[in-house]
Design an enzyme around this catalytic site. Structure first.
Site, PDB file in Angstrom:
ATOM      1  N   ARG A   1     -18.162  32.749  12.244  1.00  0.00           N
ATOM      2  CA  ARG A   1     -17.675  32.117  13.469  1.00  0.00           C
ATOM      3  C   ARG A   1     -18.811  31.579  14.319  1.00  0.00           C
ATOM      4  O   ARG A   1     -19.960  32.012  14.215  1.00  0.00           O
ATOM      5  CB  ARG A   1     -16.886  33.138  14.302  1.00  0.00           C
ATOM      6  CG  ARG A   1     -15.583  33.614  13.668  1.00  0.00           C
ATOM      7  CD  ARG A   1     -14.458  32.650  13.909  1.00  0.00           C
ATOM      8  NE  ARG A   1     -13.218  33.067  13.277  1.00  0.00           N
ATOM      9  CZ  ARG A   1     -12.042  32.497  13.537  1.00  0.00           C
ATOM     10  NH1 ARG A   1     -11.956  31.514  14.399  1.00  0.00           N
ATOM     11  NH2 ARG A   1     -10.947  32.920  12.913  1.00  0.00           N
TER      12      ARG A   1
ATOM     13  N   SER B   1      -4.318  29.664  10.497  1.00  0.00           N
ATOM     14  CA  SER B   1      -5.657  29.467   9.951  1.00  0.00           C
ATOM     15  C   SER B   1      -5.603  28.658   8.659  1.00  0.00           C
ATOM     16  O   SER B   1      -4.785  28.918   7.779  1.00  0.00           O
ATOM     17  CB  SER B   1      -6.309  30.826   9.686  1.00  0.00           C
ATOM     18  OG  SER B   1      -7.585  30.678   9.136  1.00  0.00           O
TER      19      SER B   1
ATOM     20  N   HIS C   1      -0.306  29.243  21.095  1.00  0.00           N
ATOM     21  CA  HIS C   1      -1.441  29.319  20.179  1.00  0.00           C
ATOM     22  C   HIS C   1      -1.574  27.951  19.531  1.00  0.00           C
ATOM     23  O   HIS C   1      -1.046  27.698  18.447  1.00  0.00           O
ATOM     24  CB  HIS C   1      -1.186  30.409  19.139  1.00  0.00           C
ATOM     25  CG  HIS C   1      -2.368  30.689  18.277  1.00  0.00           C
ATOM     26  ND1 HIS C   1      -2.259  31.139  16.982  1.00  0.00           N
ATOM     27  CD2 HIS C   1      -3.703  30.595  18.522  1.00  0.00           C
ATOM     28  CE1 HIS C   1      -3.464  31.314  16.466  1.00  0.00           C
ATOM     29  NE2 HIS C   1      -4.348  30.985  17.374  1.00  0.00           N
TER      30      HIS C   1
ATOM     31  N   ASP D   1      -7.612  26.259  20.961  1.00  0.00           N
ATOM     32  CA  ASP D   1      -6.893  27.424  20.420  1.00  0.00           C
ATOM     33  C   ASP D   1      -5.790  27.994  21.303  1.00  0.00           C
ATOM     34  O   ASP D   1      -4.770  28.437  20.787  1.00  0.00           O
ATOM     35  CB  ASP D   1      -7.906  28.528  20.108  1.00  0.00           C
ATOM     36  CG  ASP D   1      -7.356  29.598  19.187  1.00  0.00           C
ATOM     37  OD1 ASP D   1      -6.732  29.239  18.170  1.00  0.00           O
ATOM     38  OD2 ASP D   1      -7.538  30.783  19.481  1.00  0.00           O
TER      39      ASP D   1
ATOM     40  N   LYS E   1      -5.878  22.791  12.299  1.00  0.00           N
ATOM     41  CA  LYS E   1      -5.652  22.708  13.754  1.00  0.00           C
ATOM     42  C   LYS E   1      -6.899  22.222  14.502  1.00  0.00           C
ATOM     43  O   LYS E   1      -6.832  21.296  15.309  1.00  0.00           O
ATOM     44  CB  LYS E   1      -5.202  24.081  14.256  1.00  0.00           C
ATOM     45  CG  LYS E   1      -4.954  24.190  15.749  1.00  0.00           C
ATOM     46  CD  LYS E   1      -4.111  25.428  16.065  1.00  0.00           C
ATOM     47  CE  LYS E   1      -4.719  26.705  15.526  1.00  0.00           C
ATOM     48  NZ  LYS E   1      -5.742  27.282  16.418  1.00  0.00           N
ATOM     49  N   THR E   2      -8.026  22.872  14.234  1.00  0.00           N
ATOM     50  CA  THR E   2      -9.266  22.500  14.925  1.00  0.00           C
ATOM     51  C   THR E   2      -9.768  21.146  14.455  1.00  0.00           C
ATOM     52  O   THR E   2     -10.180  20.300  15.260  1.00  0.00           O
ATOM     53  CB  THR E   2     -10.342  23.577  14.693  1.00  0.00           C
ATOM     54  OG1 THR E   2      -9.873  24.822  15.214  1.00  0.00           O
ATOM     55  CG2 THR E   2     -11.639  23.209  15.381  1.00  0.00           C
TER      56      THR E   2
ATOM     57  N   LYS F   1      -8.857  37.615  21.934  1.00  0.00           N
ATOM     58  CA  LYS F   1      -7.444  37.716  21.589  1.00  0.00           C
ATOM     59  C   LYS F   1      -6.724  38.758  22.449  1.00  0.00           C
ATOM     60  O   LYS F   1      -5.513  38.671  22.654  1.00  0.00           O
ATOM     61  CB  LYS F   1      -7.281  38.040  20.102  1.00  0.00           C
ATOM     62  CG  LYS F   1      -7.628  36.867  19.199  1.00  0.00           C
ATOM     63  CD  LYS F   1      -6.840  35.603  19.552  1.00  0.00           C
ATOM     64  CE  LYS F   1      -7.098  34.477  18.568  1.00  0.00           C
ATOM     65  NZ  LYS F   1      -6.440  33.201  18.969  1.00  0.00           N
TER      66      LYS F   1
ATOM     67  N   ARG G   1     -10.404  40.787  13.121  1.00  0.00           N
ATOM     68  CA  ARG G   1      -9.572  41.628  13.977  1.00  0.00           C
ATOM     69  C   ARG G   1      -9.065  42.847  13.189  1.00  0.00           C
ATOM     70  O   ARG G   1      -8.959  42.819  11.971  1.00  0.00           O
ATOM     71  CB  ARG G   1      -8.387  40.835  14.518  1.00  0.00           C
ATOM     72  CG  ARG G   1      -8.748  39.763  15.517  1.00  0.00           C
ATOM     73  CD  ARG G   1      -7.500  39.061  16.071  1.00  0.00           C
ATOM     74  NE  ARG G   1      -6.722  38.423  15.017  1.00  0.00           N
ATOM     75  CZ  ARG G   1      -5.598  38.905  14.508  1.00  0.00           C
ATOM     76  NH1 ARG G   1      -5.096  40.043  14.964  1.00  0.00           N
ATOM     77  NH2 ARG G   1      -4.949  38.251  13.560  1.00  0.00           N
TER      78      ARG G   1
END
Length: 529
Positions: free
Chosen positions: A321, A238, A220, A257, A242-243, A201, A58
Site C-alpha cells: 500500500r 478490490s 464505499h 475510497d 475503482k481507483t 476503516k 485487516r
C-alpha cells in the site's frame, strides 16, 4: 465492573497532557522519529517504507462493537459486527491506557473525517508508533494550523497500541489482536496489529453508523468531477478498477475510497488516499506513482539497500500500500466536495465472462446490484481456489457497515430518484469465456464506455435487453466493437454462454436469500429472466 465513562475520559486526557506526548508533529519531525526508532526505511522516492509484521491486512475476525443498550437495536449483529460486552471492553481499555501511560513517547494527532463541515467528525488519534501517526495525518483531514488543532473537541478518539497483545482467555477477544468500537465511549481501541489500515476503516465504520442517522448516505466509492461540473461515483470491490477508472486526467478527483452524500452534494470522508501499490508503474497509473514522494507512507513494499523500490515484488504481501495526502495528486477538487452526482458506476470484475461490458440499470436493478455487491475471485488468488468464485459484499462494503443493509439501500434509492441519476453496471472482467479461456476486457474499451456514460452520451442511446440477466445493453458505443457489447456474441458456443450465465444467476439468487423479506420492496429479483 461499574461503568464510569468519566474515569476513562480522564485517563485519555492524562495521556494527552503528558509532556512526553508529542502533539501535532510535522512530517519532518515524524520522519526523524520513524528513522531514529527504526520503524521504517527511507526510499529513493522520498517515501517511508514500513513493515506491518505478520498482519499485512485487516483482521475482520478480531473486530468488535461494544454491546451497549442505547445502540444495541441499531446494529446488524453477525459475523461482521461481532458483539463484545461493555464490562469486558472497559477492562481491556483500562489495560491499554495503563500500558500507553508508561511509554516514554506517544504521538497525538487531531483532525477531521469529512470535508463537509456540516457533517464533519472531529478526531483525536493516539499512537504508539510515529509512522502510524503520519499515516493518520495522511488519511484524515489535517487542520490548517496547530492552533486550530488545539481547539478541537473530539467526537471520537482512536487509541492505537499495536505492540499490546491481548490474552483471549482473559480479555474476551478471539486472538491477540482487537479492533473494538464503542459508540457510547466514542472510542476505537486497536491493539495487537501493526496494520495501519485498521484506523482508516475503523473511522469509516463509525461514519457508516453516524451519517445515515442524520439521513446522509455513506458510501464505499471513489468520485470525480468533469469540467462541466458533472459528478460520477464509482462503486466496486478490490480489483474491479475503482481507483484506476476514477483517476482520469480529464476529470478532477474528489476522493478514491470513502464518501458521503448529503443535501449539499458529495463530500470526501478522508484527507488522503490509500492506494494499492503492487505492480504499480508510471505507465499504468501515473497520478498514483507521482504521488509517492516525501510524506508518503509505503507498507510492506520491497526496498533494496540503496533505497530503490520494487513495486512488482510481493515478497511480504500482495496487499502492498501507499498512504499519501490527497494534495499529492495534482488534479483534485479543493476542498474535496462537489455537487450531486449525475452518474453512478457499479464496477464488477466478472471472471465468469457472462455480464455485459456495460449496461444501463433500472431503479430495481440498481438496488439489486447495490445490495449484491458482486465481483469474482480468481483462481490462484487465494489458497484452494481453482475456479472463479463469486464474491458478494453488500453495498460494496459489508465489512464496514454497522447498520442493516436496507438503511443504506433506502438512502441510495431515494437519492437516485431525487436527483435523476443514471446508474450503469460495468464489467471490467472477462468476455468470450470465463477466466482461463476468455479474455480480459481491454481497459481502453472500458474507459471509453465509462467516459461516454458519465458525460451523458449513453443516456438516450438505443438499448436492447439481453434474455438472461434482463440487462439493457447499448447497441452501439463509439470506438468499441459491437461484438463486445453483447456477451453472448463473444462466446463461440451460445449454449455454453447460457449455461454459465444461468449458473451465475443462480448464485446471485442464492446470495440474495440472506435478506429474506427485508429488501423485497427495493429489488425485484434483479430483472433476471
Amino acid at each position: 465492573m461499574a461503568v464510569d465513562t468519566y474515569t476513562y475520559t480522564k485517563k485519555v486526557q492524562n495521556i494527552l497532557d503528558k509532556k512526553s506526548s508529542l502533539f501535532q508533529q510535522s512530517t519532518t519531525q515524524l520522519y526523524k522519529k520513524i528513522l531514529n526508532n527504526n520503524e521504517g526505511e527511507l526510499t529513493e522516492l522520498g517515501a517511508i517504507n514500513a513493515k506491518t509484521g505478520k498482519y499485512t491486512g485487516r483482521s475482520p475476525k478480531d473486530k468488535f462493537i461494544v454491546n451497549e443498550p442505547s445502540y444495541r437495536d441499531d446494529i446488524d449483529w453477525g459475523n461482521i459486527n461481532q458483539p463484545i460486552e461493555e464490562d469486558t471492553f472497559l477492562k481491556l481499555y483500562d489495560k491499554v491506557l495503563n500500558y500507553l501511560n508508561e511509554k516514554d513517547e506517544l504521538y497525538v494527532f487531531k483532525g477531521y473525517a469529512g470535508s463537509d463541515k456540516d457533517s464533519q467528525l472531529k478526531l483525536t488519534v493516539v499512537n504508539e508508533l510515529a509512522w502510524h501517526n503520519l499515516f493518520a495525518q495522511n488519511m484524515f483531514i489535517r487542520p490548517e494550523t496547530k492552533e486550530e488543532a488545539e481547539e478541537i473537541k473530539s467526537d471520537f478518539t482512536i487509541v492505537s497500541a499495536p505492540y499490546f497483545k491481548a490474552d483471549p482467555n482473559i480479555d474476551g477477544t478471539n486472538s491477540e489482536t482487537f479492533i473494538i468500537t464503542s459508540f457510547k465511549h466514542k472510542v476505537i481501541l486497536i491493539g495487537g496489529t501493526e496494520y495501519a489500515g485498521e484506523m482508516k476503516k475503523g473511522i469509516f465504520s463509525v461514519m457508516n453508523y453516524l451519517l445515515p442517522k442524520d439521513n446522509i448516505m455513506s458510501m464505499h466509492c471513489s468520485a470525480n468531477v468533469g469540467e462541466k461540473g458533472d459528478v460520477a461515483l464509482f462503486f466496486g470491490l478490490s480489483g474491479t478498477g475503482k481507483t484506476t477508472l476514477s483517476a482520469d486526467s480529464t476529470r478532477k478527483l474528489i476522493g478514491d475510497d470513502e464518501h458521503g452524500w448529503n443535501e449539499n452534494g458529495i463530500f470526501n470522508i478522508e484527507g488522503g488516499c490509500y492506494a494499492k501499490a503492487i505492480n504499480l508503474s508510471y505507465k499504468k497509473e501515473p497520478q498514483i506513482y507521482e504521488a509517492i514522494k516525501y510524506g508518503t507512507i509505503l507498507e510492506n513494499v520491497v526496498v533494496d539497500e540503496e533505497g530503490d523500490v520494487d513495486f512488482d515484488d510481493n515478497y511480504y504481501t500482495e496487499n502492498t500500500r501507499a498512504a499519501y495526502p490527497i494534495n499529492h495528486i495534482e488534479n483534485i477538487v479543493t476542498p474535496s466536495k462537489a455537487a450531486h452526482p449525475n452518474t453512478i458506476i457499479f464496477l464488477t470484475a466478472d471472471a465468469f465472462g457472462v455480464l455485459p461490458p456495460i449496461s444501463k440499470l433500472s431503479k430495481d436493478q440498481a438496488m439489486y446490484h447495490f445490495l449484491s455487491g458482486f465481483t469474482a475471485k480468481l483462481a490462484g488468488t487465494e489458497r484452494g481456489i481453482t475456479e472463479p468464485e463469486p464474491s458478494f459484499s453488500t453495498c460494496f462494503g459489508s465489512p464496514f457497515l454497522p447498520l442493516h443493509a436496507k438503511v443504506y439501500a433506502d438512502l441510495l434509492g431515494d437519492l437516485i430518484d431525487k436527483h435523476d441519476v443514471d446508474v450503469y453496471l460495468v464489467n471490467t472482467g472477462w468476455t468470450g469465456g470465463k477466466y482461463g479461456t476468455g479474455r480480459r476486457i481491454s481497459l481502453s474499451y472500458t474507459r471509453q464506455m465509462v467516459n461516454q456514460a458519465i458525460t451523458g452520451q449513453l443516456r438516450d442511446t438505443e438499448y436492447i435487453q439481453d434474455d438472461m440477466f434482463g440487462l439493457n445493453i447499448p447497441v452501439e458505443v463509439e470506438d468499441v466493437p459491437q461484438t463486445l457489447l453483447n456477451p453472448i456474441n463473444a462466446w463461440s458456443k451460445p449454449e455454453a454462454y447460457r449455461e454459465q450465465a444461468q449458473d451465475l444467476i443462480d448464485r446471485f439468487k442464492h446470495n440474495f436469500e440472506k435478506f429474506g423479506d427485508e429488501v423485497s420492496d427495493l429489488a425485484q429479483n434483479g430483472g433476471f429472466k
